[in-house]
Design a protein around this motif. Structure first.
Motif, PDB file in Angstrom:
ATOM      1  N   ARG A 201      -2.113  -8.060   9.766  1.00 53.97           N
ATOM      2  CA  ARG A 201      -3.206  -7.716  10.851  1.00 53.97           C
ATOM      3  C   ARG A 201      -3.125  -6.164  10.594  1.00 53.97           C
ATOM      4  O   ARG A 201      -2.215  -5.552  10.612  1.00 53.97           O
ATOM      5  N   GLY A 202      -4.257  -5.618  10.735  1.00 47.94           N
ATOM      6  CA  GLY A 202      -4.540  -4.028  10.915  1.00 47.94           C
ATOM      7  C   GLY A 202      -5.252  -3.391   9.824  1.00 47.94           C
ATOM      8  O   GLY A 202      -5.098  -2.120   9.882  1.00 47.94           O
ATOM      9  N   THR A 203      -5.510  -4.227   8.902  1.00 47.86           N
ATOM     10  CA  THR A 203      -6.429  -3.618   7.517  1.00 47.86           C
ATOM     11  C   THR A 203      -7.878  -3.312   8.157  1.00 47.86           C
ATOM     12  O   THR A 203      -8.415  -3.928   9.237  1.00 47.86           O
ATOM     13  N   ARG A 204      -8.589  -2.377   7.676  1.00 49.74           N
ATOM     14  CA  ARG A 204      -9.917  -2.152   7.819  1.00 49.74           C
ATOM     15  C   ARG A 204     -10.828  -2.507   6.746  1.00 49.74           C
ATOM     16  O   ARG A 204     -10.362  -2.617   5.731  1.00 49.74           O
ATOM     17  N   THR A 205     -11.915  -2.722   7.224  1.00 49.11           N
ATOM     18  CA  THR A 205     -13.064  -3.062   6.257  1.00 49.11           C
ATOM     19  C   THR A 205     -13.480  -1.805   5.550  1.00 49.11           C
ATOM     20  O   THR A 205     -14.127  -0.798   6.354  1.00 49.11           O
ATOM     21  N   PRO A 206     -13.653  -1.718   4.260  1.00 51.19           N
ATOM     22  CA  PRO A 206     -14.284  -0.479   3.705  1.00 51.19           C
ATOM     23  C   PRO A 206     -16.017  -0.499   4.055  1.00 51.19           C
ATOM     24  O   PRO A 206     -16.573  -1.440   4.313  1.00 51.19           O
ATOM     25  N   VAL A 267       5.505  -5.020   3.345  1.00 51.22           N
ATOM     26  CA  VAL A 267       4.498  -4.057   3.859  1.00 51.22           C
ATOM     27  C   VAL A 267       4.828  -2.512   3.661  1.00 51.22           C
ATOM     28  O   VAL A 267       4.057  -1.759   3.056  1.00 51.22           O
ATOM     29  N   GLU A 268       6.149  -2.176   3.529  1.00 45.32           N
ATOM     30  CA  GLU A 268       6.562  -0.853   3.478  1.00 45.32           C
ATOM     31  C   GLU A 268       6.444  -0.380   1.962  1.00 45.32           C
ATOM     32  O   GLU A 268       5.847   0.504   1.778  1.00 45.32           O
ATOM     33  N   ARG A 269       6.685  -1.313   0.887  1.00 52.90           N
ATOM     34  CA  ARG A 269       6.671  -1.049  -0.130  1.00 52.90           C
ATOM     35  C   ARG A 269       5.038  -0.933  -0.593  1.00 52.90           C
ATOM     36  O   ARG A 269       4.540  -0.434  -1.441  1.00 52.90           O
ATOM     37  N   SER A 270       4.356  -2.232  -0.206  1.00 50.13           N
ATOM     38  CA  SER A 270       2.923  -2.165  -0.464  1.00 50.13           C
ATOM     39  C   SER A 270       2.034  -0.628  -0.092  1.00 50.13           C
ATOM     40  O   SER A 270       1.300  -0.099  -0.679  1.00 50.13           O
ATOM     41  N   ALA A 283      -5.735   4.339   3.026  1.00 52.69           N
ATOM     42  CA  ALA A 283      -6.439   4.472   4.164  1.00 52.69           C
ATOM     43  C   ALA A 283      -6.841   3.433   5.159  1.00 52.69           C
ATOM     44  O   ALA A 283      -6.658   3.191   6.212  1.00 52.69           O
ATOM     45  N   LEU A 284      -7.052   2.255   4.217  1.00 51.88           N
ATOM     46  CA  LEU A 284      -7.611   1.179   5.107  1.00 51.88           C
ATOM     47  C   LEU A 284      -6.494   0.101   5.619  1.00 51.88           C
ATOM     48  O   LEU A 284      -6.766  -0.637   6.451  1.00 51.88           O
ATOM     49  N   CYS A 285      -5.473   0.445   4.805  1.00 50.50           N
ATOM     50  CA  CYS A 285      -4.108  -0.520   5.158  1.00 50.50           C
ATOM     51  C   CYS A 285      -3.179   0.015   5.830  1.00 50.50           C
ATOM     52  O   CYS A 285      -2.056  -0.656   6.114  1.00 50.50           O
ATOM     53  N   ARG A 286      -3.197   1.418   5.818  1.00 50.89           N
ATOM     54  CA  ARG A 286      -1.914   1.870   6.475  1.00 50.89           C
ATOM     55  C   ARG A 286      -1.475   1.265   7.829  1.00 50.89           C
ATOM     56  O   ARG A 286      -0.412   1.684   8.344  1.00 50.89           O
ATOM     57  N   GLY A 287      -2.431   0.722   8.853  1.00 52.90           N
ATOM     58  CA  GLY A 287      -2.091   0.482  10.129  1.00 52.90           C
ATOM     59  C   GLY A 287      -1.694  -1.379   9.808  1.00 52.90           C
ATOM     60  O   GLY A 287      -1.450  -1.841  10.965  1.00 52.90           O
ATOM     61  N   MET A 288      -1.412  -1.755   8.864  1.00 50.07           N
ATOM     62  CA  MET A 288      -1.515  -3.177   8.641  1.00 50.07           C
ATOM     63  C   MET A 288       0.162  -3.553   9.178  1.00 50.07           C
ATOM     64  O   MET A 288       1.119  -2.719   8.810  1.00 50.07           O
ATOM     65  N   GLU A 289       0.480  -4.577   9.705  1.00 55.62           N
ATOM     66  CA  GLU A 289       1.860  -5.173  10.277  1.00 55.62           C
ATOM     67  C   GLU A 289       1.859  -6.817   9.815  1.00 55.62           C
ATOM     68  O   GLU A 289       0.869  -7.303  10.009  1.00 55.62           O
ATOM     69  N   PRO A 290       2.991  -7.352   9.568  1.00 54.15           N
ATOM     70  CA  PRO A 290       3.298  -8.802   9.324  1.00 54.15           C
ATOM     71  C   PRO A 290       2.803  -9.662  10.344  1.00 54.15           C
ATOM     72  O   PRO A 290       3.267  -9.089  11.562  1.00 54.15           O
ATOM     73  N   VAL A 291       2.095 -10.682  10.391  1.00 56.70           N
ATOM     74  CA  VAL A 291       1.893 -11.618  11.458  1.00 56.70           C
ATOM     75  C   VAL A 291       3.092 -12.493  12.021  1.00 56.70           C
ATOM     76  O   VAL A 291       3.044 -12.637  13.085  1.00 56.70           O
TER      77      VAL A 291
END
Length: 445
Positions: A201-206, A267-270, A283-291
Motif C-alpha cells: 500500500r502507498g503507491t500513487r496513481t499517475p 520493497v527496498e530493492r524495488s 516518484a509514484l511508489c516511494r511511499g509503498m510498504e508491504p501489507v
C-alpha cells in the motif's frame, strides 16, 4: 454416483471441484470465512451426481497465514465464468480495474510516452490466499470431501484406482512432471524471467489514469529490454491494496532476487531499481510498504506445454488441468483467467459425458478442444517474452498515436484468442494497420 478426484486446490482445481458440487451449502453450514450460511431452504435437494474428493496441500487457515501465491488478473470473460458458477464471492469488495496502461522506455530508461485505454468490461484481482481459503471452505460446506496433505506421483495410482476420473490441477513440484513435455509447443527449456512480487500500500496513481488499473513499464538497458515492471490494484486479506511485480531477464540488471528476500527487502530493492531505472515510477511508489509478513514471493518458472494425459499405472490414466499442462509466464497476465477457462471447459466435458467412461480417448478429446483456445494464449505469452518483432513494434507505436489501436490492444487481454486476427502474425498486423490508417515505420517515426 460417479467418483471424481481433483488433485490441487488452486484456481483451476477449486473451480472444477466446486462446479461439480453446485447445490450450495446445506442448512446451517458455515459460509466462506466462517460466516453463517443462508437460511434453510425447505425444498428437498436433488441427489448429487458426483462424489468429489479434493486433495489440497494446505488448510484454509494455513493458506491465509502464509505467503502470497501469485499475481493475478481476472478479465471480464473469466469473471463471468466464476459468476455463472456462483463463485464470484468478492466482486463487491475487489477494486474494479477499468484501464490498462503501457509505458515505453526510452534510451535513458525513463518512461517516454505510451498509451492507455479503458477495458470494455472491468477486471479484478483477488489475493489467492483470500480466494483459495474461501473456496476451500465453500467446497466443504457444499458437501465436498477435502483430503489435506502432500500428494506425490507415487500416490496417483491409488487415487486413480479409487475414482472414475482423476484430474491433476497443479503445475508445481513433482506432480506436474508426470505429464511429458510437448516439445512442439514448448520453445523454452529454462525460465525467461525471474519474478519478484509484493503486495503493498502507498503507491500513487499517475496522471492520465483515473482509478484502479494495471500499468506496465518495460526497462531497456543499452537498447535491450531487461524486463518489465507492473503495478495493479487488488484485494488482499484486509482490504484493497496494490501489487508490484518485476519480470527480470535472467542475469540482467533487474535480476536481484536469487536470495529470495522477504517483503521489506523486496520493497527496498524495488525502490532502488526504480530510482535508478524508472524515476517516474519511483516518484509514484516511494511511499509503498508491504501489507503483511507474507506479502512477497520470488522465483522463476519455465513456460511449458505438457501432454495432457499420463499413464500412472498400466491402463490407468489421469488428466492434467490448468498449469499442470499449460504453464505460461505471467508477463501476459493470463494465468488465472486461463485457469478459469480450463476449469469451465473441463466441467462442461464431464457433465456432458453422461455415463460414458472417462477413458484416455475422452481425456485427449477434452484437452484438444480446450487447446484450440489455449494455444492462442500461449502464443501471445511467448511473443511477449522475446525481443519484439518488427510488426509488434509498429502496432505499439501506432497505439500511442491512435486510440482505436490502443483500445483493441488493451481489450485483447480479456481474450487473447483474438490477437491471432491482427497482432501475433506480421501479415495480419500490417493489413490491420493499413485498414485503420495507422501504418507507421518500425522506429515509430
Amino acid at each position: 454416483m460417479r467418483r471424481i478426484a481433483v488433485v490441487g486446490a488452486g484456481q483451476a482445481g477449486l473451480h472444477l471441484a466446486l462446479g461439480l458440487r453446485p447445490d450450495g451449502p446445506p442448512a446451517g453450514a458455515p459460509g466462506p470465512g466462517g460466516t453463517p450460511a443462508s437460511p434453510a431452504d425447505p425444498r428437498p435437494r436433488p441427489p448429487q451426481p458426483y462424489d468429489v474428493t479434493l486433495y489440497a496441500s494446505r488448510t484454509p487457515e494455513d493458506v491465509r497465514s502464509g505467503r502470497v501465491l501469485s499475481t493475478q488478473v481476472m478479465y471480464g470473460p473469466a469473471l463471468a465464468l466464476e459468476r455463472a458458477a456462483g463463485l464470484g464471492l468478492w466482486e463487491d469488495r475487489a477494486p474494479l480495474i477499468t484501464e490498462l496502461g503501457f509505458a515505453v522506455a526510452d534510451p535513458s530508461h525513463s518512461p517516454g510516452g505510451g498509451f492507455a485505454a479503458p477495458l470494455d468490461e472491468p477486471a479484478q484481482s483477488v489475493d489467492l490466499r483470500v480466494k483459495t481459503a474461501g473456496w476451500l471452505e465453500l467446497f466443504e460446506a457444499r458437501g465436498g470431501r477435502v483430503v489435506y496433505g502432500t500428494v506425490g506421483p507415487a500416490d496417483l495410482p491409488g487415487i486413480a484406482a479409487a475414482h472414475d476420473l482423476t484430474v491433476v490441477a497443479t503445475g508445481n513440484g513433482p506432480l506436474a512432471e508426470v505429464f511429458a513435455r510437448d516439445a512442439r509447443h514448448s520453445p523454452y527449456d529454462r525460465p525467461q524471467r525471474t519474478l519478484a512480487v509484493c503486495y503493498v500500500r502507498g503507491t500513487r496513481t499517475p496522471d492520465g489514469l483515473g482509478g484502479p488499473h494495471v500499468r506496465v513499464t518495460p526497462v531497456a538497458v543499452d537498447g535491450t529490454v531487461a524486463g518489465e515492471f507492473f503495478v495493479l490494484h487488488a484485494l488482499t486479506l484486509d482490504g484493497p491494496c496494490e501489487i508490484v511485480l518485476w519480470e527480470a531477464v535472467p542475469g540482467g540488471p533487474l535480476d536481484v532476487w536469487a536470495d529470495r528476500p522477504g517483503p521489506g527487502e523486496v520493497v527496498e530493492r524495488s525502490l532502488g531499481l526504480l530510482r535508478d531505472r524508472l524515476p517516474g515510477e519511483y516518484a509514484l511508489c516511494r511511499g509503498m510498504e508491504p501489507v503483511d509478513a507474507g506479502a512477497a514471493l520470488t522465483g522463476a518458472l519455465t513456460p511449458v506445454v505438457r501432454r495432457p494425459v499420463a499413464e500412472v499405472a498400466p491402463g490407468t490414466y489421469v488428466l492434467g488441468l490448468g498449469d499442470a499442462v499449460v504453464l505460461n509466464d505471467p508477463v501476459s497476465g493470463q494465468g488465472s483467467s486461463s485457469a478459469a477457462r480450463a476449469a469451465a471447459h473441463c466441467l462442461r466435458a464431464i457433465t456432458g459425458h453422461g455415463d460414458g467412461p472417462f477413458d484416455r480417448t475422452w481425456m485427449l478429446r477434452t484437452f484438444a478442444a480446450h487447446w484450440e483456445h489455449a494455444r492462442h494464449v500461449t502464443a501471445f505469452s511467448n511473443l511477449l517474452l522475446g525481443p519484439a518483432p518488427e510488426h509488434v513494434r509498429r502496432i505499439l507505436s501506432a497505439a500511442a498515436r491512435h486510440p482505436e489501436v490502443a483500445h483493441r490492444y488493451v481489450n485483447g487481454f480479456a481474450d487473447p484468442a483474438g490477437f491471432a486476427e491482427w497482432f501475433t502474425e506480421a501479415d495480419r498486423a500490417g493489413a490491420y494497420l493499413a485498414v485503420v490508417g495507422a501504418a507507421v515505420p518500425a522506429d515509430g517515426g
